[in-house]
Design an enzyme around this catalytic site. Structure first.
Site, PDB file in Angstrom:
ATOM      1  N   ARG A 146       0.995  -1.222   0.079  1.00 30.05           N
ATOM      2  CA  ARG A 146       0.013   0.003   0.064  1.00 30.05           C
ATOM      3  C   ARG A 146       0.923   1.057  -0.115  1.00 30.05           C
ATOM      4  O   ARG A 146       1.331   1.491   0.754  1.00 30.05           O
ATOM      5  CB  ARG A 146      -0.880  -0.005   1.162  1.00 30.05           C
ATOM      6  CG  ARG A 146      -1.683   1.247   1.464  1.00 30.05           C
ATOM      7  CD  ARG A 146      -2.736   1.373   0.209  1.00 30.05           C
ATOM      8  NE  ARG A 146      -3.549   2.667   0.362  1.00 30.05           N
ATOM      9  CZ  ARG A 146      -3.514   3.630  -0.236  1.00 30.05           C
ATOM     10  NH1 ARG A 146      -2.409   3.483  -0.931  1.00 30.05           N
ATOM     11  NH2 ARG A 146      -3.894   4.878  -0.014  1.00 30.05           N
ATOM     12  N   HIS A 172       1.512   7.270   1.284  1.00 28.66           N
ATOM     13  CA  HIS A 172       0.486   8.235   0.993  1.00 28.66           C
ATOM     14  C   HIS A 172      -0.181   8.992   2.657  1.00 28.66           C
ATOM     15  O   HIS A 172       0.498   8.461   3.502  1.00 28.66           O
ATOM     16  CB  HIS A 172      -0.929   7.314   0.439  1.00 28.66           C
ATOM     17  CG  HIS A 172      -1.328   6.235   1.736  1.00 28.66           C
ATOM     18  ND1 HIS A 172      -0.629   5.149   2.044  1.00 28.66           N
ATOM     19  CD2 HIS A 172      -2.373   6.303   2.612  1.00 28.66           C
ATOM     20  CE1 HIS A 172      -1.354   4.455   2.956  1.00 28.66           C
ATOM     21  NE2 HIS A 172      -2.500   5.342   3.378  1.00 28.66           N
ATOM     22  N   HIS A 216      -3.630  10.831   4.453  1.00 25.09           N
ATOM     23  CA  HIS A 216      -4.926  11.265   4.466  1.00 25.09           C
ATOM     24  C   HIS A 216      -5.371  12.715   4.875  1.00 25.09           C
ATOM     25  O   HIS A 216      -4.937  12.966   6.140  1.00 25.09           O
ATOM     26  CB  HIS A 216      -5.913  10.304   5.358  1.00 25.09           C
ATOM     27  CG  HIS A 216      -5.531   8.795   4.953  1.00 25.09           C
ATOM     28  ND1 HIS A 216      -6.048   8.285   3.777  1.00 25.09           N
ATOM     29  CD2 HIS A 216      -4.767   7.890   5.490  1.00 25.09           C
ATOM     30  CE1 HIS A 216      -5.446   7.149   3.512  1.00 25.09           C
ATOM     31  NE2 HIS A 216      -4.805   6.582   4.761  1.00 25.09           N
ATOM     32  N   HIS A 249       2.309   7.525   5.416  1.00 23.82           N
ATOM     33  CA  HIS A 249       2.666   6.165   5.976  1.00 23.82           C
ATOM     34  C   HIS A 249       2.658   5.190   4.821  1.00 23.82           C
ATOM     35  O   HIS A 249       2.052   5.720   3.526  1.00 23.82           O
ATOM     36  CB  HIS A 249       1.672   5.694   7.127  1.00 23.82           C
ATOM     37  CG  HIS A 249       0.163   5.985   6.617  1.00 23.82           C
ATOM     38  ND1 HIS A 249      -0.320   7.125   6.626  1.00 23.82           N
ATOM     39  CD2 HIS A 249      -0.928   5.078   6.008  1.00 23.82           C
ATOM     40  CE1 HIS A 249      -1.606   7.154   6.452  1.00 23.82           C
ATOM     41  NE2 HIS A 249      -1.850   5.784   6.232  1.00 23.82           N
ATOM     42  N   GLU A 308     -10.918   6.154   1.042  1.00 21.25           N
ATOM     43  CA  GLU A 308      -9.590   5.422   0.703  1.00 21.25           C
ATOM     44  C   GLU A 308      -9.092   5.289  -0.793  1.00 21.25           C
ATOM     45  O   GLU A 308      -7.859   5.265  -0.943  1.00 21.25           O
ATOM     46  CB  GLU A 308      -9.698   3.885   1.408  1.00 21.25           C
ATOM     47  CG  GLU A 308      -8.338   2.914   1.129  1.00 21.25           C
ATOM     48  CD  GLU A 308      -7.226   3.265   1.775  1.00 21.25           C
ATOM     49  OE1 GLU A 308      -7.136   4.345   2.794  1.00 21.25           O
ATOM     50  OE2 GLU A 308      -6.087   2.924   1.406  1.00 21.25           O
TER      51      GLU A 308
HETATM   52 FE   FE2 Z   1      -3.560   5.168   5.125  1.00 16.34          FE
END
Ligand code: FE2
Ligand code: FE2
Length: 377
Positions: free
Chosen positions: A86, A89, A91, A135, A158
């Site tokens: 992942r 990125h 948020h 993260h 997301e």
């Molecule tokens: Fe995240």
């Protein structure tokens, strides 16, 4: 004199504003035949939703789009294959909380003070990344990892967060090359658009040093071992493990509660004065009933992979059903855990008042529980 005039003026202002004060008062009085909006749907089958699938993993989400009542909390069920990444990125509008159900994940996170942390998470572990902190996650194997991400804003998506590939490849390549100290040819090889979840190599078991060579860990660890902690509350019918900010200082916007119900158990009637409750069913089945005042109640059945949302202050209870024990995760949009149960409330009143209110005899009132029961066996 001046004081009196001000006093009178103050009183007149309240009287003038009387309409605004009077309306909520009037609504608090039950009105025969009054019409109330029906309760909003409070169930969503996240695991059977479409979601996002890629080479390195998948993600399914429950936001206000999928479950309109869930204004304050959103959830994502994410799976990564070994080496699945992942990507880096952040948020912009929500903090991220997670509970690992299966497999092993390595996470890195950076704070605005420059401190960074890399930590490995296994089943039962929780992480918390404050809003806006950068993260990334990578599955360590063996086997896939599955974790539930919870965000403290139901409008969060997301699929709409700030990802590194998206940013760099939408930037003027000359600028990106100069900022990163790379050739134009190297910049051109960076995956175009947003990678989101990619497939990388399985990371080495022993964590590598961070690129800056700084081995210092963050002063506020991002990891809490919820599953490994002895439950704070053990009852005949099951147990509850709670992680609030008291247990996990960095986790300053939410509280998590892992609840295990034995077959036939009932999580007793209660409400939360300070928070909405978002539930994810990990295993087993249950029937959840909510009470939304004015005669409005609703019951839904939940099984593994289902999400429930209970508004702040709504009365509710959970009946375990089926022979397999039931486990669910309950998330609250407050760092402080608060609950008032029916049993506890009834015990906090004089016997004659309870007898008058409920039409019970004094000997029946004697039989009522004298403290909260948590999970009744
Ligand atoms: Fe995240
Ligand atoms: Fe609850």
């Amino acid at each position: 004199m001046d004081f009196t005039r001000r006093g009178l003026f103050g009183a007149a202002s309240v009287a003038a504003a009387g309409l605004a004060v009077a309306i909520p008062e009037a609504q608090a009085i039950p009105k025969k035949g009054a019409k109330h909006e029906p309760l909003q749907n409070f169930k969503f089958d996240i695991e059977n939703s479409e979601g996002w699938f890629g080479e390195g993993g998948s993600a399914k989400q429950a936001t206000v789009e999928e479950l309109p009542v869930s204004e304050s909390i959103a959830g994502v069920s994410m799976r990564l294959k070994p080496g699945g990444l992942r990507e880096l990125h952040w948020h912009a509008i929500a903090a991220e909380w997670a509970y690992v159900i299966e497999g092993n994940v390595r996470a890195t996170v950076i704070a605005p003070n420059g401190q960074a942390e890399s930590a490995d998470f296994g089943p039962g572990d929780v992480w918390f990344f404050p809003k806006g902190h950068g993260h990334a996650l990578q599955c360590l194997g063996p086997g896939d990892s599955h974790f539930i991400l919870v965000f403290d804003d139901g409008h969060f998506s997301e699929f709409g967060t700030f990802s590194i590939t998206d940013w760099i490849t939408k930037t003027d390549p000359a600028v990106a090359a100069k900022v990163m100290g790379l050739s134009a040819e190297a910049i051109a090889r960076i995956p175009k658009g947003e990678m989101y979840i990619g497939q990388g190599k399985v990371p080495p078991r022993v964590p590598e040093n961070l690129r800056n060579g700084d081995p210092s860990t963050n002063q506020f660890p991002h990891k809490f071992r919820l599953g490994a902690m002895p439950p704070q509350h053990a009852y005949a019918g099951g147990q509850i493990r709670i992680v609030s900010q008291k247990e996990f200082p960095i986790q300053n916007t939410v509280t998590g509660a892992l609840q295990d119900l034995h077959p036939g158990a009932i999580r007793e009637m209660h409400w939360h004065p300070n928070a909405d409750e978002w539930q994810y069913y990990i295993k087993g089945r249950a029937r959840v009933t909510i009470f939304g005042a004015h005669g409005r109640v609703a019951t839904e059945e939940f099984g593994a992979g289902h999400v429930a949302f209970i508004k702040q202050g709504f009365g509710h209870h959970v009946e375990q059903i089926g022979s397999e024990p039931t486990q669910f995760l309950a998330m609250f949009n407050s760092p402080v855990y608060e609950e008032i149960s029916l049993s506890q409330w009834l015990a906090a009143n004089p016997p004659s008042m309870i007898a008058d209110n409920l039409g019970l005899s004094v000997s029946e009132v004697e039989k009522l529980p004298k403290r909260s029961q948590g999970i009744i066996g």
